[in-house]
Design an enzyme around this catalytic site. Structure first.
Site, PDB file in Angstrom:
ATOM      1  N   ARG A 125       3.854 -18.117  25.600  1.00  0.00           N
ATOM      2  CA  ARG A 125       4.576 -19.411  25.552  1.00  0.00           C
ATOM      3  C   ARG A 125       6.017 -19.297  26.031  1.00  0.00           C
ATOM      4  NH1 ARG A 125       1.951 -20.442  20.319  1.00  0.00           N
ATOM      5  NH2 ARG A 125       0.087 -21.670  20.763  1.00  0.00           N
ATOM      6  N   LYS A 147      13.589 -23.875  39.278  1.00  0.00           N
ATOM      7  CA  LYS A 147      12.269 -24.330  39.741  1.00  0.00           C
ATOM      8  C   LYS A 147      11.362 -23.110  39.883  1.00  0.00           C
ATOM      9  CE  LYS A 147      13.330 -28.678  42.013  1.00  0.00           C
ATOM     10  NZ  LYS A 147      13.372 -29.440  43.277  1.00  0.00           N
ATOM     11  N   GLU A 189      19.646 -23.551  54.745  1.00  0.00           N
ATOM     12  CA  GLU A 189      19.802 -24.081  53.373  1.00  0.00           C
ATOM     13  C   GLU A 189      21.270 -24.029  52.942  1.00  0.00           C
ATOM     14  OE1 GLU A 189      17.693 -25.605  51.413  1.00  0.00           O
ATOM     15  OE2 GLU A 189      15.681 -25.005  52.012  1.00  0.00           O
ATOM     16  N   LYS A 257      25.223 -25.761  44.413  1.00  0.00           N
ATOM     17  CA  LYS A 257      23.916 -25.999  43.783  1.00  0.00           C
ATOM     18  C   LYS A 257      24.019 -25.918  42.265  1.00  0.00           C
ATOM     19  CE  LYS A 257      19.073 -25.241  43.629  1.00  0.00           C
ATOM     20  NZ  LYS A 257      17.840 -24.690  44.113  1.00  0.00           N
ATOM     21  N   GLU A 267      16.075 -33.138  37.904  1.00  0.00           N
ATOM     22  CA  GLU A 267      15.919 -33.933  39.132  1.00  0.00           C
ATOM     23  C   GLU A 267      15.615 -35.407  38.867  1.00  0.00           C
ATOM     24  OE1 GLU A 267      14.095 -31.647  42.355  1.00  0.00           O
ATOM     25  OE2 GLU A 267      13.522 -33.521  43.319  1.00  0.00           O
ATOM     26  N   ARG A 271      20.078 -34.353  41.736  1.00  0.00           N
ATOM     27  CA  ARG A 271      19.446 -33.126  42.267  1.00  0.00           C
ATOM     28  C   ARG A 271      18.584 -33.421  43.494  1.00  0.00           C
ATOM     29  NH1 ARG A 271      16.866 -27.942  39.041  1.00  0.00           N
ATOM     30  NH2 ARG A 271      16.323 -26.818  40.934  1.00  0.00           N
ATOM     31  N   ASN A 275      17.215 -32.087  48.384  1.00  0.00           N
ATOM     32  CA  ASN A 275      16.056 -32.200  49.273  1.00  0.00           C
ATOM     33  C   ASN A 275      16.457 -32.695  50.660  1.00  0.00           C
ATOM     34  OD1 ASN A 275      14.298 -31.362  47.250  1.00  0.00           O
ATOM     35  ND2 ASN A 275      14.128 -33.430  46.428  1.00  0.00           N
ATOM     36  N   HIS A 278      14.334 -32.135  53.711  1.00  0.00           N
ATOM     37  CA  HIS A 278      13.071 -31.533  53.297  1.00  0.00           C
ATOM     38  C   HIS A 278      11.854 -32.446  53.442  1.00  0.00           C
ATOM     39  CE1 HIS A 278      15.597 -28.315  51.978  1.00  0.00           C
ATOM     40  NE2 HIS A 278      14.543 -27.604  51.582  1.00  0.00           N
ATOM     41  N   HIS A 282       8.954 -30.679  55.299  1.00  0.00           N
ATOM     42  CA  HIS A 282       7.618 -30.385  54.750  1.00  0.00           C
ATOM     43  C   HIS A 282       6.527 -30.876  55.703  1.00  0.00           C
ATOM     44  CE1 HIS A 282       9.486 -30.008  50.514  1.00  0.00           C
ATOM     45  NE2 HIS A 282       9.460 -28.855  51.131  1.00  0.00           N
ATOM     46  N   HIS A 297      10.850 -21.814  57.180  1.00  0.00           N
ATOM     47  CA  HIS A 297      11.220 -22.968  56.364  1.00  0.00           C
ATOM     48  C   HIS A 297      12.591 -23.502  56.795  1.00  0.00           C
ATOM     49  CE1 HIS A 297      11.683 -25.622  52.983  1.00  0.00           C
ATOM     50  NE2 HIS A 297      12.787 -24.997  52.594  1.00  0.00           N
TER      51      HIS A 297
HETATM   52  N1  GLY Z   1      15.229 -26.519  46.237  1.00  0.00           N
HETATM   53  C1  GLY Z   1      15.779 -27.700  45.720  1.00  0.00           C
HETATM   54  C2  GLY Z   1      16.071 -27.633  44.265  1.00  0.00           C
HETATM   55  O1  GLY Z   1      16.095 -26.563  43.697  1.00  0.00           O
HETATM   56  O2  GLY Z   1      16.253 -28.661  43.640  1.00  0.00           O
END
Ligand code: GLY
Length: 391
Positions: A125, A147, A189, A257, A267, A271, A275, A278, A282, A297
């Site tokens: 957990r 993430k 990035e 960031k 997000e 946040r 993107n 992106h 994508h 990428h």
């Molecule tokens: N890669 C975008 C974020 O971490 O929100």
């Protein structure tokens, strides 16, 4: 000497830290050993390609072996970024009798950190985890912000959770053996974060990246090195750029960031700005896979950012506040940095793929549109509307 670090905070206090290696001090393994000292039980998950002891990642691996830290190698590919690999990490942790006190340390790029963070988040957990990112992409993006996850069915990162690492150890020296093309992928990035929040860093980073790229091009022309085989160290040797200048830009990018994640960890709003580029990227990556094209990428992100800048100028909601020279400026800068800017696919095909984006809500996608360097807005549009404007 005090370690340089950035804290990521939420309403409840510090939720994660990014610790920076000091270019002028001993090797990365010493600084990392200091970070690990408070943790009684460490288990390392490493990208199977990084165990070669001659690289900085290899020296970290050797340090962990000397300390009898159990380690587990994973295949770090998009195909292997799945639940089977995560379950493999969990089985290994069980075999090692890893307890609730365990710290699981991931060493590798974003695929390795995403999978390891996810495995540690579900094992018993949830146990603690930390990252040693070995690519620029992972240093400025994947390893910061919490993430974690894996690909599922045909979707990237469909299963996952946002859970913060104890710390991320970001050391520019880990990037020396990184293929230059992978460095450029992370550079896209990094430029992205400075288009979101500038503080003068966009122009500085574009200048540094242009200098690096002209050194790389010169090496290719003189036949010294093949572009695909060049490492960041190969290029740095020939360029008028110091490692600590690069390290400082990486830290500035992480600072942007970290600030955004501190304000909007899950997000719900701000946040989403991360993107930028992106939604298009994508779709471009999906089409590249279908066509068997080789695109990183970051290359897709660079093209996506330029498309977003063009869309910003065409979108009635924001066009009045849009810098009409922006798309051309980004195109010129990215090209000089060695990044592609032209979408190789038909815009109608893009619309079809984008309409299936997992982030679309009620048929609308949150497009992040740059009005100027340091000023991006979020506009909800259907993929068809966006592509019709760009046609
Ligand atoms: N890669 C975008 C974020 O971490 O929100």
């Amino acid at each position: 000497m005090m370690k340089k670090e950035i804290e990521i905070c939420s309403g409840t206090g510090i939720i994660s830290r990014v610790v920076f290696g000091d270019v002028g001090s001993g090797m990365p393994d010493c600084a990392l050993a200091e970070c690990l000292a408070p943790y009684p039980e460490v288990f390392a998950v490493i990208d199977a390609n990084l165990t070669d002891k001659s690289s900085a990642a290899g020296s970290v691996y050797a340090m962990l072996q000397e300390r009898n830290v159990p380690s587990y190698a994973v295949e770090a590919s998009e195909q292997a970024k799945n639940m089977e690999t995560v379950l493999g990490i969990c089985s290994w942790l069980m075999d090692c009798n890893a307890g609730r006190d365990a710290l699981v340390l991931a060493i590798g790029g974003g695929i390795t950190t995403d999978m390891t963070g996810f495995a540690a988040s579900v094992y018993k957990r949830g146990v603690r985890f930390a990252y040693v990112p070995t690519t620029l992409l992972a240093q400025v993006d994947a390893s910061v912000g919490g993430k974690t996850g894996v690909n599922f069915e045909q979707y990237k990162n469909m299963l996952g959770i946002i859970r913060q690492p104890e710390f991320t150890y970001a050391d520019i020296r880990m990037l020396g053996s990184l293929p230059y093309r992978d460095f450029l992928s992370g550079a896209a990035e990094m430029l992205k974060t400075f288009i979101i929040e500038d503080n003068g860093n966009y122009a500085v980073s574009a200048g540094v990246l242009k200098e690096l790229h002209s050194a790389a091009v010169q090496q290719c022309r003189s036949g010294e090195c093949e572009f695909r085989k060049m490492t960041l160290s190969d290029v740095m040797v020939k360029a008028a750029v110091e490692w600590d200048v690069l390290a400082n830009l990486v830290a500035e990018s992480i600072k942007v960031k970290a600030g955004i994640v501190s304000r909007d960890q899950f997000e719900g709003g701000e946040r989403r700005k991360l993107n930028l580029g992106h939604t298009f990227a994508h779709a471009i990556e999906t089409l590249a896979r279908r066509h068997g094209d080789d695109l990183t990428h970051g290359e897709a992100v660079a093209i996506g950012i330029v498309m977003a800048a063009r869309l910003a100028g065409l979108c009635p909601d924001i066009a009045p506040s849009h810098d009409c020279a922006l798309a051309a400026r980004l195109e010129a800068d990215f090209t000089a940095c060695g990044l592609p800017v032209r979408c190789p696919y038909d815009i109608l095909g893009m619309a079809e793929v984008m309409s299936k984006d997992k982030k679309s809500e009620g048929g609308k996608v949150h497009f992040v549109l740059p009005c100027a360097v340091g000023d991006v807005r979020i506009v909800d549009l259907s993929a068809a509307e966006a592509c019709a404007m760009l046609k």
